[in-house]
Scaffold this motif. Structure first.
Motif, mmCIF file in Angstrom:
data_model
loop_
_atom_site.group_PDB
_atom_site.id
_atom_site.type_symbol
_atom_site.label_atom_id
_atom_site.label_comp_id
_atom_site.label_asym_id
_atom_site.label_seq_id
_atom_site.Cartn_x
_atom_site.Cartn_y
_atom_site.Cartn_z
ATOM 1 N N GLY A 158 0.875 -1.289 0.259
ATOM 2 C CA GLY A 158 0.039 -0.063 -0.008
ATOM 3 C C GLY A 158 0.690 1.280 0.024
ATOM 4 O O GLY A 158 0.444 2.350 -0.654
ATOM 5 N N THR A 182 -5.747 -0.793 -7.630
ATOM 6 C CA THR A 182 -5.575 -1.399 -6.170
ATOM 7 C C THR A 182 -6.074 -2.826 -6.338
ATOM 8 O O THR A 182 -6.009 -3.622 -5.112
ATOM 9 C CB THR A 182 -7.200 -0.833 -5.569
ATOM 10 N N LEU A 185 -3.844 -5.126 -4.146
ATOM 11 C CA LEU A 185 -3.791 -4.845 -2.884
ATOM 12 C C LEU A 185 -4.722 -5.456 -1.898
ATOM 13 O O LEU A 185 -5.791 -6.055 -2.382
ATOM 14 C CB LEU A 185 -3.910 -3.223 -2.454
ATOM 15 N N VAL A 189 -6.681 -2.020 2.343
ATOM 16 C CA VAL A 189 -5.724 -0.845 1.872
ATOM 17 C C VAL A 189 -6.345 -0.357 0.532
ATOM 18 O O VAL A 189 -6.132 0.520 0.064
ATOM 19 C CB VAL A 189 -4.303 -1.712 1.452
ATOM 20 N N ILE A 193 -6.453 3.693 -0.507
ATOM 21 C CA ILE A 193 -5.942 4.045 -1.798
ATOM 22 C C ILE A 193 -7.099 4.885 -2.749
ATOM 23 O O ILE A 193 -6.772 5.873 -3.211
ATOM 24 C CB ILE A 193 -5.218 3.002 -2.757
#
Length: 276
Positions: A158, A182, A185, A189, A193
């Motif tokens: 992240g 993303t 992740l 996280v 983001i």
């Protein structure tokens, strides 16, 4: 978001073709007649399954793959077939955040060196001004300025994606292509983001082309959505309209396959599909 003025990005009838290995002269369409627009301060979500042509479209806009036909305008300027030298100044206006934060950063360079690189070209900044800009950008993505002295391998996934976002932010771009930023992740996280990207959009008036396979992510970040299937846009419009009242069968299939927040309900659905 300004939807009344001319679009920041205008893609018209774009076509990208790839050669078929072992078949001399034969090509297949990866992007097949795509047209879309993105306004200033707007997020267009580009959604579709793997292989639908989403990333190829993003790479065509970034100049990373050649365009066979069609046109790409950035703020009225035709950037479809610019040479490498003529395209270089676009880096200040058009940036990208890739999917994998582990591979998108050079492990041999400190974070500060990576972020400072685009500032050494174009504007003539002093070393002190560059260091100050790097420190400020790190703060804006939720990291401390001392991160500039460390290497990417010293950060979590992240945190690395925050660094990648900072690198895109440093030149003060108008449009950022977010290519599955993303998907690599963890869920908790991912939310951090996504919220960071939304905050930065509010602060700087950024426009995003947000490429994803996740319809729930599209709902969270996008003003409008374009649904891509086999190289074509099959449906596009306001995100609430398209995700609540889809008109295309493929869009309906994407929505029905989207996971639900309750893990017990999701497990029940998976079990039902397995049993069937």
């Amino acid at each position: 978001m300004n939807t009344c003025s001319a679009p920041l990005l205008d893609v018209a009838d774009l076509r990208v073709r790839f050669a078929v290995p072992g078949r001399h002269g034969r090509t297949v369409p990866a992007v097949d007649g795509v047209s879309l627009r993105i306004g200033r301060g707007e997020t267009l979500g580009l959604v579709g399954e793997s292989g639908s042509g989403k990333s190829t479209l993003g790479n065509a806009i970034l100049g990373r793959v050649p365009v066979a036909e069609g046109r790409i305008l950035l703020d009225g300027e035709d950037i479809t077939r610019l040479s490498g030298k003529r395209r270089r100044p676009l880096a200040r206006r058009l940036q990208v955040v890739f999917q994998d934060p582990y591979n998108s950063l050079n492990p041999a360079r400190t974070v500060g060196q990576t972020l400072a690189e685009p500032l050494r070209f174009g504007e003539r900044l002093t070393r002190a001004e560059i260091l100050a800009k790097v420190a400020d950008t790190l703060r804006r993505v939720g990291l401390t300025p001392d991160a500039a002295h460390r290497y990417p391998t010293q950060f979590s996934g992240g945190q690395r994606q925050r660094i990648a976002i900072a690198r895109a932010l440093v030149p003060e771009p108008e449009l950022v292509v977010c290519d599955e930023p993303t998907s690599a992740l963890d869920l908790s996280v991912q939310a951090q983001i996504l919220n960071l990207l939304l905050d930065l959009q509010q602060q700087f008036g950024l426009s995003y082309l947000f490429i994803t396979h996740d319809i729930d992510v599209v709902r969270h970040v996008s003003h409008r959505v374009a649904v891509m299937y086999r190289g074509r846009i099959v449906e596009q419009g306001d995100v609430e309209q398209v995700t609540s009242y889809p008109s295309d069968p493929y869009t309906r299939a994407l929505l029905s396959a989207a996971p639900v927040p309750d893990p017990r309900e999701q497990a029940r659905r998976r079990g039902a599909r397995t049993a069937s």
